[in-house]
Design an enzyme around this catalytic site. Structure first.
Site, short mmCIF file in Angstrom:
data_model
loop_
_atom_site.label_atom_id
_atom_site.label_comp_id
_atom_site.label_asym_id
_atom_site.label_seq_id
_atom_site.Cartn_x
_atom_site.Cartn_y
_atom_site.Cartn_z
N GLU A 91 36.13 11.46 34.14
CA GLU A 91 34.43 12.67 34.26
C GLU A 91 34.67 13.87 33.95
O GLU A 91 33.95 14.12 33.63
CB GLU A 91 34.52 12.15 35.72
CG GLU A 91 34.42 10.89 36.68
CD GLU A 91 32.92 10.52 35.67
OE1 GLU A 91 32.06 11.88 35.36
OE2 GLU A 91 32.47 9.62 36.37
N SER A 370 1.09 -26.96 32.19
CA SER A 370 -0.65 -27.09 32.45
C SER A 370 -0.41 -25.75 33.32
O SER A 370 -1.97 -25.61 32.88
CB SER A 370 -0.72 -28.18 32.98
OG SER A 370 -0.59 -29.41 32.01
#
Length: 695
Positions: A91, A370
């Site tokens: 970091e 459908s």
């Protein structure tokens, strides 16, 4: 040289007022940001985590919480050195050298980003991250970054490096709703932070950059790669030797094997909460860290009666097809208010919930069969003058190599549009789309915000043949236009996000679209009512008006599935005057060993019926809204079959961007009275008859 200098002086004199004004503006802006940054109260550093983030339902009542109520502060002396070294290595390698802002690190990051052509590395220090997570939003603006820098410098002046590092490790977000290193150690490994190993320390250090992305619960492979990068940095900086590096990178990730007890509101309605978190991030720009940080109130459209109905229905194994093979038969459902677009409830999984895992309600992409016909074929036909009694061809046809088949292998010569719809007959739908022109179907689907691929411009679109497919949420949203007389509202879950102090972090931006004219939308509702009353959707019948459509897709036409019976996906989408909903059932991965025996008219219709019957308990029975009748429209539905010939191939857009007002009726279901329960929904015992694409 003197001449050049003289010209420069004259130029400066000429523009001196502009230069002075520019400098003044810069100083004012600089002063504003400094003063604004100094308004931040650093005393919050002494308060671990604020109040929970509360999620409210459509009535304004709290229904769920996101909080780190189990926050446990741990001193730096109790944290293993391996973990401290790992955090600093990945970091902020120059943490002990800078004063809160690492100028050298910013320059290095900028150079690497420039070379990569994208942002591959950030320049924020541990102190800046602490300032941002506790005091600021995550918007990428100069003002926010400036306040972050000023706040970081202030923190460095008031706290020692060890104190800042301790604060950071106890305040940083580690994913899975977890803040602080002690909580993270318990959540991921089931042990106190003092007990973690080197490889576990490296994994925890790997998380803060992107907690959800690298969570080992969700992305084990990515978590291992990121952990091994941290271990490499530890070796590179001399904290471990090469032998230890090689040993630890070969180790597996071993996570806890027990569940954490939940608080009363924490963990409630996890599927809907996941949906809300995603919307807060993707629509309103919040970060997951900001959401979990607390002191936030999120007002949503969830109706707990509806959500409870969905969840209890999905827990009823008898309503779902039996699973085959090793795979879990999955399902998803979305229920929304067609008059606002508010999502009243949803679920995107069966059985085990994974925090922010794959949400099939919103992220699934499958062929709808459908269920798409009302949108891709019949709605465009109604717009062009076709009616329920219009005759369509039902014969064995070949359209340049494409030969659709009816599910029952019977061909009737001619059928009405009404019968083609309610019995979900394939060939008439394809024939009709061919008559209209594929562009007519494409145009309507685009107006309905159905995502299409460039390869979808073909007649198989009439039967749901899509390259990428559709999600239950997208299908539900599209069908919501029919009960709302042609007006579609963009689906949403969040009304407003505000902080404890009243700051608005996000609010709904109303998106209303007039997709089709009210008369055509109402005609579609009448057709879809017939689907449920006498067609393939009979298993969805309720004791109130209901309309809907079934959808089923066949197994892949490959050698692996030769001789296999069953279906791939089963859908039902329908609506009452109050709510619209879609249900999908299927496997995540279709294999010969994981084949579903169901159709849209069978299990999905039954699931829909069960959800709706429970969700609408106490809601008075009402009728579908009808359009206001006006002169000039009375003869519209008397148009004859011959009239369609002159419309064939034309690019009509009768439903788009219309300013015509809808009827001023109050949308049914908005003033709900749950103390006046109607009769319970009644189901039919006869199974769905349809199979294959087209049912």
């Amino acid at each position: 040289m003197k001449l050049l200098l003289s010209r420069l002086i004259r130029l400066l004199k000429k523009f001196r007022l502009f230069i002075v004004a520019f400098i003044a503006v810069i100083l004012i802006v600089f002063t504003y940001f400094v003063v604004d940054a100094y308004r931040i109260d650093l005393s919050k550093l002494d308060d671990p985590v604020g109040a929970a983030t509360v999620i409210y339902d459509v009535h304004g009542d709290p229904v769920s919480e996101l909080s780190s109520a189990r926050f446990t502060h741990v001193s730096l002396s109790e944290i293993p050195e391996d973990l401290i070294h790992a955090i600093i290595s990945v970091e902020d390698q120059r943490y002990f050298s800078h004063n809160g802002v690492d100028v050298r690190g910013i320059v290095r990051s900028a150079w690497r980003n420039l070379r990569a052509g994208t942002v591959v590395e950030g320049g924020s220090t541990i102190t800046q991250q602490l300032a941002k997570n506790l005091f600021l939003t995550s918007d990428r603006t100069f003002g926010r970054k400036f306040r972050e820098v000023i706040t970081a410098v202030r923190i460095e002046r008031e706290f020692s490096k060890d104190e800042i590092l301790e604060l950071y490790l106890n305040h940083i977000y580690f994913g899975e709703g977890t803040w602080g290193i002690q909580n993270a150690s318990n959540v991921y490994f089931g042990k106190e932070v003092q007990e973690i190993s080197l490889e576990e320390a490296a994994l925890l250090a790997a998380l803060p950059k992107a907690p959800s992305h690298y969570s080992p619960f969700q992305n084990e492979g990515m978590a291992i790669d990121r952990r091994n990068l941290v271990l490499f940095l530890l070796m590179e900086q001399g904290f471990i030797d090469e032998k230890i590096y090689e040993e630890t990178t070969e180790s597996d990730i071993v996570l806890r094997d027990w569940e954490i007890e939940e608080d009363s509101l924490r963990g409630k309605y996890p599927g809907y909460v996941d949906f809300i978190i995603d919307e807060a991030i993707n629509v309103h720009g919040l970060t997951e860290e900001r959401i979990w940080a607390g002191d936030v109130h999120i007002y949503t459209e969830i109706d707990t009666t509806v959500q409870d109905a969905i969840q209890s229905t999905f827990e009823n194994e008898e309503l779902f097809p039996e699973s085959t093979g090793d795979g879990v038969l999955q399902g998803a459902s979305v229920v929304l208010d067609p008059y606002t677009g508010g999502v009243r409830g949803l679920i995107g999984y069966r059985q085990e919930h994974v925090y922010r895992g794959f949400n099939r309600a919103t992220q699934l992409k499958r062929q709808p069969g459908s269920a798409i016909k009302p949108l891709s074929v019949f709605a465009p036909a109604l717009e062009r003058g076709y009616t329920a009694s219009s005759l369509l061809v039902d014969e064995r046809l070949d359209f340049d190599g494409y030969s659709p088949r009816n599910y029952d292998h019977q061909y009737r010569g001619e059928v009405t549009l009404h019968d083609a719809m309610i019995h979900s007959i394939n060939v008439p739908a394809v024939w009709l789309l061919n008559e209209l022109g594929v562009d007519a179907g494409i145009d309507f689907l685009q107006r309905a915000q159905i995502p299409l691929h460039e390869n979808d411009r073909q007649l198989s679109l009439a039967l749901g043949g899509m390259t990428e497919g559709i999600s239950p949420l997208q299908l539900t949203q599209a069908f919501s236009m029919f009960p709302n007389l042609g007006v579609m509202n963009e689906a949403y879950g969040i009304n407003e996000i505000i902080t404890e102090s009243g700051e608005v972090l996000g609010e709904r931006d109303i998106q209303e679209i007039q997709v089709m004219e009210s008369e055509d939308a109402y005609a579609m509702t009448k057709l879809l009512e017939s689907v449920v009353q006498e067609g393939t959707g009979r298993n969805a019948l309720l004791d109130r008006p209901i309309a809907g459509k079934t959808g089923t897709t066949q197994l892949p036409a490959t050698d692996a599935f030769e001789g296999k019976s069953g279906t791939s996906d089963a859908w039902f989408v329908g609506y009452t005057p109050e709510l619209v909903a879609a249900v999908w059932v299927g496997y995540d991965r279709i294999t010969p060993d994981a084949v579903m025996e169901s159709t849209g008219g069978n299990h999905p219709a039954r699931i829909f019926q069960t959800i709706m019957s429970q969700a609408l308990v106490g809601v008075p029975v009402s009728s579908f809204m009808e359009p206001e009748r006006s002169q000039g429209n009375n003869n519209k539905n008397d148009k004859k079959k011959d009239d369609k010939e002159k419309d064939k191939g034309k690019e009509k857009d009768k439903g788009k961007n219309k300013d015509k007002e809808r009827g001023q009726q109050t949308p049914p279901g908005h003033d709900r009275d749950r103390d006046n329960p109607p009769g319970q929904g009644r189901g039919q015992d006869n199974p769905g008859q349809g199979r294959g694409q087209g049912r």
